[in-house]
Scaffold this active site. Structure first.
Site, PDB file in Angstrom:
ATOM      1  N   TYR A  62       0.897  -1.367  -0.024  1.00 40.31           N
ATOM      2  CA  TYR A  62      -0.122  -0.141   0.217  1.00 40.31           C
ATOM      3  C   TYR A  62       0.724   1.196  -0.161  1.00 40.31           C
ATOM      4  O   TYR A  62       1.730   1.436   0.851  1.00 40.31           O
ATOM      5  CB  TYR A  62      -0.904  -0.068   1.152  1.00 40.31           C
ATOM      6  CG  TYR A  62      -2.086  -0.805   1.062  1.00 40.31           C
ATOM      7  CD1 TYR A  62      -2.533  -1.593  -0.326  1.00 40.31           C
ATOM      8  CD2 TYR A  62      -2.874  -1.361   2.139  1.00 40.31           C
ATOM      9  CE1 TYR A  62      -3.327  -2.552  -0.253  1.00 40.31           C
ATOM     10  CE2 TYR A  62      -3.906  -2.169   2.078  1.00 40.31           C
ATOM     11  CZ  TYR A  62      -4.285  -3.106   0.748  1.00 40.31           C
ATOM     12  OH  TYR A  62      -5.314  -3.720   0.684  1.00 40.31           O
ATOM     13  N   PRO A 232     -16.331  -2.135   0.510  1.00 42.72           N
ATOM     14  CA  PRO A 232     -17.573  -2.274   1.011  1.00 42.72           C
ATOM     15  C   PRO A 232     -18.593  -1.191   0.656  1.00 42.72           C
ATOM     16  O   PRO A 232     -19.756  -1.279   0.611  1.00 42.72           O
ATOM     17  CB  PRO A 232     -17.637  -2.705   2.580  1.00 42.72           C
ATOM     18  CG  PRO A 232     -16.123  -1.990   3.108  1.00 42.72           C
ATOM     19  CD  PRO A 232     -15.327  -1.996   1.736  1.00 42.72           C
ATOM     20  N   LEU A 233     -17.968  -0.050   0.716  1.00 48.93           N
ATOM     21  CA  LEU A 233     -18.884   1.078   0.482  1.00 48.93           C
ATOM     22  C   LEU A 233     -18.814   1.412  -1.094  1.00 48.93           C
ATOM     23  O   LEU A 233     -19.363   2.426  -1.487  1.00 48.93           O
ATOM     24  CB  LEU A 233     -17.819   2.428   1.043  1.00 48.93           C
ATOM     25  CG  LEU A 233     -18.040   2.344   2.570  1.00 48.93           C
ATOM     26  CD1 LEU A 233     -17.268   3.429   3.140  1.00 48.93           C
ATOM     27  CD2 LEU A 233     -19.660   2.460   3.285  1.00 48.93           C
ATOM     28  N   ALA A 234     -18.270   0.398  -1.904  1.00 51.67           N
ATOM     29  CA  ALA A 234     -18.496   0.562  -3.365  1.00 51.67           C
ATOM     30  C   ALA A 234     -18.021   2.113  -3.791  1.00 51.67           C
ATOM     31  O   ALA A 234     -18.593   2.680  -4.797  1.00 51.67           O
ATOM     32  CB  ALA A 234     -19.926   0.511  -3.815  1.00 51.67           C
ATOM     33  N   GLY A 236     -18.258   4.675  -2.807  1.00 55.43           N
ATOM     34  CA  GLY A 236     -19.034   6.088  -2.388  1.00 55.43           C
ATOM     35  C   GLY A 236     -19.999   6.120  -3.541  1.00 55.43           C
ATOM     36  O   GLY A 236     -20.976   7.325  -3.377  1.00 55.43           O
TER      37      GLY A 236
END
Length: 324
Positions: A62, A232-234, A236
């Site tokens: 990262y 998981p938040l795609a 936004g």
């Protein structure tokens, strides 16, 4: 012979949400970290702790290692915090250079060297979880098992898991390792619904277009392997991002999310996460933002559960067609 039951993350007192630290440290380049990056790290950590998050997700790649470096500097400035949180990192992806191609590497030497680098950047003597990042086609499971044994024996890693793996790949690795793999991190969200579609499309022609590995969710549930969701938040798309170039299906689903958020007096972020967490597999979302405001917007997700009808309404909207 009695089968041993793998340790569950809830037995380790892990929070239901994880903060993904992929965006710490600025760009994916060799520019050094700055005081502003460290400040950003403090703000993200403060927001996460405020909503009860005690688990933080990293990977050795990262921002070319800078994400771990920033987090390490934050920990250095907060004596005593290390023992109050759980740190997870990943290894196995190697970037290409002038000589070698971009590749995956589960060789024993690479795993061991990667962990040493992770510990150095984080400034800690151990990490709580090490995940093998992406499946290496050339994996020798005996080498992985040997690396895991050495890391456990040395105290450098407490628990182990995988990322982006099917049930067959997990079972192969597990057959050679005495240490249980207790995590599998996969892309799952209200937009990336393959994990649901795989089951719904059994004996359906539509199954041919789904790449999510069949049986993986069920295997993880049976073996007490914690399912984590990355993305998981795609990004936004259902919680405020511009929908100008999105499909009608996405636009309608975003409107439904907003409607539910208003009805439940919460945020779209919490609704999107609650959709995942309502699934009986006990999915643990790894939220990928380091924006403090967006982190705080996720605060209700751990306590909010949708009804079966609400869950299906969002699912059917996201899939864009009625149930078979």
């Amino acid at each position: 012979m009695t089968k041993s039951i793998p340790l569950k993350l809830r037995d380790i007192n892990a929070s239901q949400l994880v903060l993904g630290c992929m965006r710490l440290g600025g760009g994916w380049d060799q520019t050094p970290i700055t005081a502003e990056h460290i400040k950003e790290g403090h703000e993200a950590l403060d927001a996460a702790l405020e909503i009860g998050i005690n688990m933080f997700d990293h990977a050795d790649i990262y921002t070319k290692g800078k994400a771990e470096q920033v987090f390490g500097e934050v920990l250095k400035e907060r004596p005593g915090l290390r023992e109050q949180i759980l740190i997870q990192s990943k290894c196995g992806i190697r970037f290409g250079d002038e000589v070698n191609p971009h590749r995956f590497d589960f060789s024993e030497s690479h795993i061991l060297n990667s962990v040493d680098g992770i510990l150095e950047r984080l400034g800690t003597e151990y990490i709580d979880f090490l995940l093998l990042h992406r499946p290496d086609p050339l994996v020798e499971p005996e080498e992985v098992a040997s690396a895991i044994h050495k890391l456990k024996a040395s105290g450098k890693v407490r628990y182990f898991g995988v990322s982006n793996m099917s049930q067959g790949q997990i079972r192969l690795l597990q057959a050679y390792s005495d240490e249980p793999f207790i995590v599998n991190q996969l892309e799952m969200s209200l937009k990336k619904i393959g994990f649901v579609e795989t089951g719904v499309h059994v004996n359906q022609e539509a199954a041919k277009n789904n790449v999510f590995p069949e049986g993986t969710i069920e295997h993880c549930r049976l073996e007490n392997i914690q399912l984590q969701s990355w993305g998981p938040l795609a990004q936004g798309v259902y919680s405020g991002r511009s929908l100008e170039e999105e499909s009608e299906t996405v636009v309608k689903t975003a409107a439904l999310v907003q409607k539910l958020a208003e009805e439940k007096n919460t945020t779209p972020e919490s609704i999107v996460l609650a959709w995942l967490m309502t699934h009986p597999a006990g999915i643990q979302p790894v939220i990928g933002t380091i924006n403090a405001k967006r982190i705080l917007a996720c605060k209700d997700a751990s306590t909010l559960r949708l009804t079966r009808e609400e869950w299906y309404t969002l699912y059917i909207s996201s899939r864009g067609v009625n149930m078979p």
